[in-house]
Design an enzyme around this catalytic site. Structure first.
Site, PDB file in Angstrom:
ATOM      1  CE1 TYR A  83      -2.698   9.072   7.615  1.00 52.99           C
ATOM      2  CE2 TYR A  83      -3.950   7.216   6.752  1.00 52.99           C
ATOM      3  CZ  TYR A  83      -3.319   7.856   7.802  1.00 52.99           C
ATOM      4  OH  TYR A  83      -3.312   7.282   9.043  1.00 52.99           O
TER       5      TYR A  83
ATOM      6  CD  GLN B 183      -2.702   1.400   2.400  1.00 54.84           C
ATOM      7  OE1 GLN B 183      -2.119   1.793   3.400  1.00 54.84           O
ATOM      8  NE2 GLN B 183      -4.010   1.163   2.372  1.00 54.84           N
TER       9      GLN B 183
END
Length: 358
Positions: A179, A98
């Site tokens: 994020y 990721q």
């Protein structure tokens, strides 16, 4: 009705069932971002989950948010992840790394360079950030200049290439949970007046350009993306119009023919149903605090193709065998979630060991 034990092909992978391992931050990497000594054992233990999505991994030095999180942009990082992918593959599993740029969810104390975090706009998240010196206010980030944006997108491209070099089966682009990419999505974190702010199309642009760069580098069949519509993590407030934004975004993402879309589902069932209708490839749905007895419900109902599990995978390296048998699960220990060596990381007992001790 789809059974959770039916095999499925996602991208280049033939998976034996419909469970997967959700990404879980563990903060056990070395100070330079190289995966820690126990990382290969940790991921290898969980290979029976089929598809393992790694913990958030920064694509650049500026992408780091928390202390001791791994990176995937240097030679040492690649060698560290090669040990992990080899361990997972040896046990029949697959690993997607990721790619997580934390954006404003960081602190200078957590990085080697000590610079301010970067973000779409100079707006602090209004949250505390864990550092090795304790909880501190997340500072006001430095806004990325328009001319800097292509370099940040190139960081994702480079990290994707290095992930494949490290033996990963693909990458998941982290566009969720407050994020950097979701910061571009959200009007309360993105007040830009250039082509990356304002309208739905402009706020989606950065994420779509990241996807385009990664797909161009490693292929659509080795690329997934995670979204969390309506999430308020990291001080995000996408507002009442977020449904229209995500429907536009999913339509645009569908053009890339990605391996999968991973939705961290926040409870808007109508939006999830619409996403299911719009998305032509594999859909992973991860529900927060889903009870064990409902673990297979979305797959069986056709709302999802795969059901990623998080804390259950963290504390049960043999989750698949336990679930298949209906055996009790090890409870997770929140005190050891982050940065405490083997305890709560690689020492959770397997079913046979639990039975022997009983």
């Amino acid at each position: 009705m789809t059974n959770i034990w039916e095999p499925i092909r996602i991208g280049r992978m033939n998976l034996p069932h419909r469970f997967a391992m959700a990404p879980l931050t563990r903060s056990r990497a070395q100070a330079d971002g190289t995966p820690g000594e126990l990382a290969a054992e940790y991921y290898g233990q969980r290979a029976s989950l089929g598809l393992l999505i790694s913990e958030g991994t920064q694509p650049s030095a500026d992408g780091q948010g928390y202390p001791n999180t791994p990176g995937i942009y240097t030679d040492d990082h690649v060698r560290g992840w090669q040990r992990v992918t080899s361990a997972v593959h040896a046990r029949g599993g697959h690993l997607f790394i990721q790619l997580m740029h934390a954006g404003r969810m960081g602190h200078p104390d957590n990085t080697a360079h000590g610079r301010a975090p970067v973000a779409p706009s100079a707006i602090a998240p209004g949250e505390k950030m864990f550092t090795l010196g304790g909880l501190k206010d997340a500072p006001v980030p430095r806004p990325l200049a328009t001319e800097e944006v292509p370099a940040t997108i190139a960081d994702y491209r480079h990290a994707a290439a290095r992930s494949i070099e490290a033996g990963a089966d693909g990458v998941e682009i982290h566009g969720a949970n407050g994020y950097l990419i979701q910061q571009f999505f959200s009007p309360n974190a993105n007040t830009r007046t250039d082509s990356y702010g304002g309208s739905i199309e402009n706020r989606a642009r950065f994420g779509l350009e990241v996807v385009a760069a990664v797909v161009d580098e490693v292929g659509a069949d080795r690329t997934g993306i995670r979204l969390s519509p309506g999430s308020r993590l990291g001080g995000i407030a996408e507002g009442e119009g977020h449904e229209a934004f995500y429907l536009h975004l999913v339509k645009e993402l569908a053009r890339f023919d990605l391996a999968y879309l991973h939705v961290a589902h926040g409870g808007n069932e109508e939006l999830l149903r619409r996403i299911r209708e719009l998305w032509p490839k594999a859909l992973l749905v991860n529900r927060v605090n889903r009870p064990l007895e409902a673990a297979t419900a979305d797959v069986e109902a056709g709302l999802a193709d795969v059901a990623p599990v998080g804390r259950w995978a963290l504390s049960n390296p043999d989750f698949i065998e336990r679930f298949r048998r209906g055996a009790a699960l090890n409870p997770p220990d929140p005190q050891t979630f982050y940065g405490s060596g083997a305890a709560g990381y690689t020492d959770y007992p397997h079913l046979e060991a639990s039975a022997a001790s009983a």
